[in-house]
Write a protein that holds these residues in place. Structure first.
Motif, PDB file in Angstrom:
ATOM      1  N   MET A 102     -16.582  74.676  33.380  1.00  0.00           N
ATOM      2  CA  MET A 102     -15.876  75.250  34.517  1.00  0.00           C
ATOM      3  C   MET A 102     -15.591  74.185  35.580  1.00  0.00           C
ATOM      4  O   MET A 102     -14.479  74.103  36.104  1.00  0.00           O
ATOM      5  N   LEU A 103     -16.572  73.350  35.867  1.00  0.00           N
ATOM      6  CA  LEU A 103     -16.350  72.282  36.836  1.00  0.00           C
ATOM      7  C   LEU A 103     -15.359  71.251  36.293  1.00  0.00           C
ATOM      8  O   LEU A 103     -14.538  70.729  37.039  1.00  0.00           O
ATOM      9  N   THR A 104     -15.405  70.982  35.002  1.00  0.00           N
ATOM     10  CA  THR A 104     -14.425  70.080  34.393  1.00  0.00           C
ATOM     11  C   THR A 104     -13.035  70.693  34.500  1.00  0.00           C
ATOM     12  O   THR A 104     -12.059  69.998  34.794  1.00  0.00           O
ATOM     13  N   GLY A 105     -12.942  72.003  34.281  1.00  0.00           N
ATOM     14  CA  GLY A 105     -11.663  72.700  34.448  1.00  0.00           C
ATOM     15  C   GLY A 105     -11.156  72.599  35.879  1.00  0.00           C
ATOM     16  O   GLY A 105      -9.963  72.403  36.113  1.00  0.00           O
ATOM     17  N   ALA A 106     -12.064  72.704  36.843  1.00  0.00           N
ATOM     18  CA  ALA A 106     -11.662  72.568  38.254  1.00  0.00           C
ATOM     19  C   ALA A 106     -11.167  71.151  38.536  1.00  0.00           C
ATOM     20  O   ALA A 106     -10.199  70.960  39.279  1.00  0.00           O
ATOM     21  N   ALA A 107     -11.798  70.154  37.937  1.00  0.00           N
ATOM     22  CA  ALA A 107     -11.347  68.768  38.116  1.00  0.00           C
ATOM     23  C   ALA A 107      -9.963  68.563  37.498  1.00  0.00           C
ATOM     24  O   ALA A 107      -9.094  67.932  38.112  1.00  0.00           O
ATOM     25  N   VAL A 108      -9.752  69.114  36.312  1.00  0.00           N
ATOM     26  CA  VAL A 108      -8.435  69.008  35.664  1.00  0.00           C
ATOM     27  C   VAL A 108      -7.387  69.725  36.515  1.00  0.00           C
ATOM     28  O   VAL A 108      -6.274  69.225  36.711  1.00  0.00           O
ATOM     29  N   TRP A 109      -7.727  70.907  37.043  1.00  0.00           N
ATOM     30  CA  TRP A 109      -6.830  71.661  37.935  1.00  0.00           C
ATOM     31  C   TRP A 109      -6.441  70.808  39.138  1.00  0.00           C
ATOM     32  O   TRP A 109      -5.271  70.732  39.513  1.00  0.00           O
ATOM     33  N   ALA A 110      -7.427  70.137  39.741  1.00  0.00           N
ATOM     34  CA  ALA A 110      -7.161  69.317  40.927  1.00  0.00           C
ATOM     35  C   ALA A 110      -6.257  68.140  40.582  1.00  0.00           C
ATOM     36  O   ALA A 110      -5.273  67.877  41.292  1.00  0.00           O
ATOM     37  N   VAL A 111      -6.555  67.443  39.498  1.00  0.00           N
ATOM     38  CA  VAL A 111      -5.726  66.298  39.089  1.00  0.00           C
ATOM     39  C   VAL A 111      -4.307  66.759  38.789  1.00  0.00           C
ATOM     40  O   VAL A 111      -3.322  66.130  39.212  1.00  0.00           O
ATOM     41  N   ALA A 112      -4.172  67.873  38.067  1.00  0.00           N
ATOM     42  CA  ALA A 112      -2.844  68.393  37.730  1.00  0.00           C
ATOM     43  C   ALA A 112      -2.028  68.648  38.986  1.00  0.00           C
ATOM     44  O   ALA A 112      -0.841  68.302  39.050  1.00  0.00           O
ATOM     45  N   HIS A 113      -2.655  69.227  39.988  1.00  0.00           N
ATOM     46  CA  HIS A 113      -1.931  69.544  41.217  1.00  0.00           C
ATOM     47  C   HIS A 113      -1.662  68.308  42.077  1.00  0.00           C
ATOM     48  O   HIS A 113      -0.669  68.265  42.795  1.00  0.00           O
ATOM     49  N   LEU A 114      -2.521  67.299  41.988  1.00  0.00           N
ATOM     50  CA  LEU A 114      -2.231  66.044  42.685  1.00  0.00           C
ATOM     51  C   LEU A 114      -1.028  65.344  42.053  1.00  0.00           C
ATOM     52  O   LEU A 114      -0.277  64.660  42.747  1.00  0.00           O
TER      53      LEU A 114
END
Length: 186
Positions: A102-114
């Motif tokens: 879940m935290l890895t998913g949140a990191a991927v979400w953040a990178v995608a949006h950056l």
């Protein structure tokens, strides 16, 4: 921006409280039982509302101009992020592949949006959340060094995770479109 920052600080404090000050958290748990979890759930929900209000009301101040093709990269990464969010709770064969899906998913979400958003509020929100996931993973690993991965699930669990991922991704895209942020370019 003050509202956005306030929400991010509240979000972070509510999530790291248990790891940074375990004594007071344990005392609260002893006194209140499971109701203490409700305090943190309400705090996290309030932080999320404050973050959304702060982000939506922040002025659009360009920092960088992402190339248009990165919207497509964002969407591919978001499919992965949604799958990672569900992976730990799934019956997939891959659920034990990562300690912190879940935290890895949140990191991927953040990178995608950056990659897809270059305004100051986006850089602040998604950059902060990326840093938060890294800190949170390190805090968890430090406080709980041993980890036993769950037993792998089945191919049917993989299929279920895939279908649920697509449905949730479509719902997220629909909400973004409704809010005026068409995620597919054009």
């Amino acid at each position: 921006m003050i509202t956005l920052i306030s929400g991010l600080v509240l979000w972070t404090l509510a999530h790291i409280f248990k790891r940074v000050v375990p004594g007071p958290r344990a005392t609260l748990q002893t006194r209140m039982g499971d109701a203490s979890k409700g305090i943190f759930a309400v705090t996290i929900l309030a932080a999320l509302v404050i973050i959304i209000i702060g982000f939506r009301s922040a002025p659009i101040i360009p920092v960088y101009e992402p190339p248009t093709f990165l919207r497509h990269v964002n969407n591919l990464l978001m499919l992965g992020a949604v799958a990672l969010f569900g992976l730990g709770s799934s019956k997939s064969r891959f659920r034990g592949a990562l300690r912190h899906p879940m935290l890895t998913g949140a990191a991927v979400w953040a990178v995608a949006h950056l990659l897809a958003n270059g305004d100051l509020a986006s850089v602040f929100l998604f950059g902060w959340m990326l840093l938060w996931t890294i800190v949170q993973i390190r805090l968890i690993n430090k406080s709980e060094p041993s980890y036993t991965p769950p037993e792998p699930g089945t191919a049917a669990g993989d299929l279920r995770l895939g279908v649920i991922t697509l449905v949730i991704f479509a719902a997220i895209a629909g909400v973004h479109t409704w809010l005026g942020y068409f995620p597919f370019g054009g």
